[in-house]
Scaffold this motif. Sequence first.
Motif, mmCIF file in Angstrom:
data_model
loop_
_atom_site.group_PDB
_atom_site.id
_atom_site.type_symbol
_atom_site.label_atom_id
_atom_site.label_comp_id
_atom_site.label_asym_id
_atom_site.label_seq_id
_atom_site.Cartn_x
_atom_site.Cartn_y
_atom_site.Cartn_z
ATOM 1 N N VAL A 1 -3.153 -2.225 5.548
ATOM 2 C CA VAL A 1 -2.228 -0.920 5.240
ATOM 3 C C VAL A 1 -2.485 -1.521 3.701
ATOM 4 O O VAL A 1 -3.236 -2.293 3.491
ATOM 5 C CB VAL A 1 -1.023 -1.178 5.685
ATOM 6 C CG1 VAL A 1 -0.618 -1.478 7.178
ATOM 7 C CG2 VAL A 1 -0.495 -3.150 5.708
ATOM 8 N N TYR A 2 -1.035 -0.832 2.852
ATOM 9 C CA TYR A 2 -1.497 -0.926 1.430
ATOM 10 C C TYR A 2 -0.080 -1.607 1.050
ATOM 11 O O TYR A 2 0.622 -1.142 1.782
ATOM 12 C CB TYR A 2 -1.586 0.702 0.913
ATOM 13 C CG TYR A 2 -2.576 1.612 1.197
ATOM 14 C CD1 TYR A 2 -3.720 1.148 0.544
ATOM 15 C CD2 TYR A 2 -2.624 2.463 1.736
ATOM 16 C CE1 TYR A 2 -4.766 1.937 0.255
ATOM 17 C CE2 TYR A 2 -3.907 3.351 1.598
ATOM 18 C CZ TYR A 2 -4.650 2.926 1.152
ATOM 19 O OH TYR A 2 -6.136 3.001 1.428
ATOM 20 N N LEU A 3 -0.459 -1.813 0.072
ATOM 21 C CA LEU A 3 0.899 -3.051 -0.033
ATOM 22 C C LEU A 3 2.175 -2.510 -0.605
ATOM 23 O O LEU A 3 1.611 -1.516 -1.984
ATOM 24 C CB LEU A 3 0.369 -4.201 -1.296
ATOM 25 C CG LEU A 3 1.113 -5.367 -1.838
ATOM 26 C CD1 LEU A 3 2.444 -6.133 -0.499
ATOM 27 C CD2 LEU A 3 0.600 -6.332 -2.664
ATOM 28 N N GLN B 1 7.458 -4.348 -7.742
ATOM 29 C CA GLN B 1 7.458 -3.428 -8.751
ATOM 30 C C GLN B 1 8.188 -1.377 -8.108
ATOM 31 O O GLN B 1 8.792 -1.840 -7.319
ATOM 32 C CB GLN B 1 5.754 -3.065 -8.540
ATOM 33 C CG GLN B 1 4.905 -4.106 -8.673
ATOM 34 C CD GLN B 1 3.494 -3.496 -8.837
ATOM 35 O OE1 GLN B 1 3.406 -2.709 -9.069
ATOM 36 N NE2 GLN B 1 2.743 -4.188 -9.938
ATOM 37 N N ASP B 2 8.527 -0.783 -8.867
ATOM 38 C CA ASP B 2 8.929 0.418 -8.864
ATOM 39 C C ASP B 2 8.197 1.218 -8.196
ATOM 40 O O ASP B 2 6.763 1.054 -8.312
ATOM 41 C CB ASP B 2 9.500 1.038 -9.682
ATOM 42 C CG ASP B 2 10.604 -0.166 -10.786
ATOM 43 O OD1 ASP B 2 11.026 -0.893 -9.677
ATOM 44 O OD2 ASP B 2 10.248 0.034 -11.813
ATOM 45 N N GLY B 3 8.132 2.360 -7.418
ATOM 46 C CA GLY B 3 7.596 3.385 -6.999
ATOM 47 C C GLY B 3 7.399 2.854 -5.541
ATOM 48 O O GLY B 3 7.885 1.603 -4.916
ATOM 49 N N GLU B 4 5.677 3.298 -5.005
ATOM 50 C CA GLU B 4 5.752 3.106 -3.531
ATOM 51 C C GLU B 4 4.704 2.424 -3.584
ATOM 52 O O GLU B 4 5.147 1.288 -1.716
ATOM 53 C CB GLU B 4 5.659 4.409 -2.441
ATOM 54 C CG GLU B 4 5.168 4.813 -1.273
ATOM 55 C CD GLU B 4 4.911 5.556 -0.887
ATOM 56 O OE1 GLU B 4 4.848 6.090 1.046
ATOM 57 O OE2 GLU B 4 4.344 6.917 -1.256
ATOM 58 N N TYR B 5 3.748 1.700 -3.515
ATOM 59 C CA TYR B 5 2.780 1.131 -3.319
ATOM 60 C C TYR B 5 2.459 0.524 -4.450
ATOM 61 O O TYR B 5 2.863 0.958 -5.999
ATOM 62 C CB TYR B 5 1.296 1.819 -3.000
ATOM 63 C CG TYR B 5 1.527 2.550 -2.189
ATOM 64 C CD1 TYR B 5 1.961 1.907 -0.866
ATOM 65 C CD2 TYR B 5 1.729 3.922 -1.977
ATOM 66 C CE1 TYR B 5 1.858 2.994 0.196
ATOM 67 C CE2 TYR B 5 1.182 4.783 -1.080
ATOM 68 C CZ TYR B 5 1.864 4.097 0.020
ATOM 69 O OH TYR B 5 1.716 4.847 2.041
ATOM 70 N N ALA B 6 1.687 -0.413 -4.542
ATOM 71 C CA ALA B 6 1.395 -1.581 -5.141
ATOM 72 C C ALA B 6 0.176 -1.010 -5.817
ATOM 73 O O ALA B 6 -0.290 -1.341 -4.981
ATOM 74 C CB ALA B 6 1.330 -3.244 -4.864
ATOM 75 N N PRO C 1 -5.550 1.425 -10.858
ATOM 76 C CA PRO C 1 -5.576 3.113 -10.972
ATOM 77 C C PRO C 1 -5.248 3.725 -9.044
ATOM 78 O O PRO C 1 -4.843 4.035 -8.617
ATOM 79 C CB PRO C 1 -6.387 4.018 -11.856
ATOM 80 C CG PRO C 1 -7.688 3.552 -11.180
ATOM 81 C CD PRO C 1 -7.273 1.871 -12.008
ATOM 82 N N ARG C 2 -5.409 2.254 -8.402
ATOM 83 C CA ARG C 2 -5.495 2.199 -6.909
ATOM 84 C C ARG C 2 -4.718 1.355 -6.316
ATOM 85 O O ARG C 2 -4.059 0.733 -6.575
ATOM 86 C CB ARG C 2 -7.623 2.049 -7.157
ATOM 87 C CG ARG C 2 -8.371 2.153 -7.363
ATOM 88 C CD ARG C 2 -9.221 1.917 -6.927
ATOM 89 N NE ARG C 2 -9.335 0.390 -7.766
ATOM 90 C CZ ARG C 2 -10.178 -0.651 -7.895
ATOM 91 N NH1 ARG C 2 -11.164 -0.616 -6.783
ATOM 92 N NH2 ARG C 2 -9.838 -2.238 -8.346
ATOM 93 N N ARG C 3 -5.015 2.116 -5.306
ATOM 94 C CA ARG C 3 -3.400 1.749 -4.350
ATOM 95 C C ARG C 3 -3.808 -0.729 -3.611
ATOM 96 O O ARG C 3 -5.400 -0.072 -3.524
ATOM 97 C CB ARG C 3 -2.725 2.006 -3.234
ATOM 98 C CG ARG C 3 -2.317 2.860 -2.965
ATOM 99 C CD ARG C 3 -2.217 4.335 -2.424
ATOM 100 N NE ARG C 3 -2.875 5.062 -1.729
ATOM 101 C CZ ARG C 3 -3.158 5.631 -0.665
ATOM 102 N NH1 ARG C 3 -1.858 5.825 -0.092
ATOM 103 N NH2 ARG C 3 -4.408 5.877 -0.572
#
Length: 271
Positions: A73-75, A82-87, A91-93
């Motif tokens: 999956v994506y971290l 961190q803020d946001g949806e993904y770590a 520039p990459r998930r």
Amino acid sequence: MKHSSSVQVWPFAVTRSVKTGFRIVAAPDFLVDEHRHSLLHDVTAGDPTEDAVYRREYREGGSESLFLLYRVVYLKAADVGQDGEYAMSGPRRTPLIEGVVCRTPGAPATQDLFAEVHRRCRADVRAFFEADTTSHPVSPCPSFDAPETGETLRVVTLDPYLTGPSPSEGSTVTAHPGRRPSRVRRIARAFLSAVLSALGLRTARQAADAGGSVPGAGGKNPVSPEQARGGGSGGRTGTGRPATGRPRRLARAAGAILLTVLVLMVIRKLK
């Protein structure tokens, strides 16, 4: 859904940070003690997906098999502060591989199991991501009993990862312990393909994919559309030019064989 009986499992996690490549963050304690945890880096293939998990057997000659059940999956950003949806790693998930190792097959692939794995490895993953260094130590993880209840997930079963004695001893060898597929081999294959193209030789797949060509001589050699339509006879093509002679084809084949041998010698030397 309740499963028949509990299975003892060991959690693990593999991910990367901004400055590092993929690293084993947490691993079964018995693999860490035996210095065998690098196999997790080799065995855990698969694309990131939210709706399936992977099951794969690790089989080593002369020792017990291990059975891995994991997801890719994506971290999530929240898991590493961190803020946001993904770590993000630049520039990459950031992909995250998390799962369990068992000594026997049959660990249930459930949401509850992976929720427990995530809970146990979360702190180690965050510590590694924040340290952002290859010297961060691997965290040994004790076993736990897989939950007997939970929603069942879709499982993708991969081919076994085999490693062991040489073929002369009657076993199949697909990889060396603790080693990823060699980049040198991939470069050598690409180099060989380029050389064959330069010599005017193509593999069957290249011949089939080449535009405007059809198989000739039982599918062994590609020929032009003019030749396929019978444009010329007596060894001449439809353009009026003499067809490539047998001596030239033999010379090309001999050159290709020689280059192949040289490339294989280089690969063997670099192993």
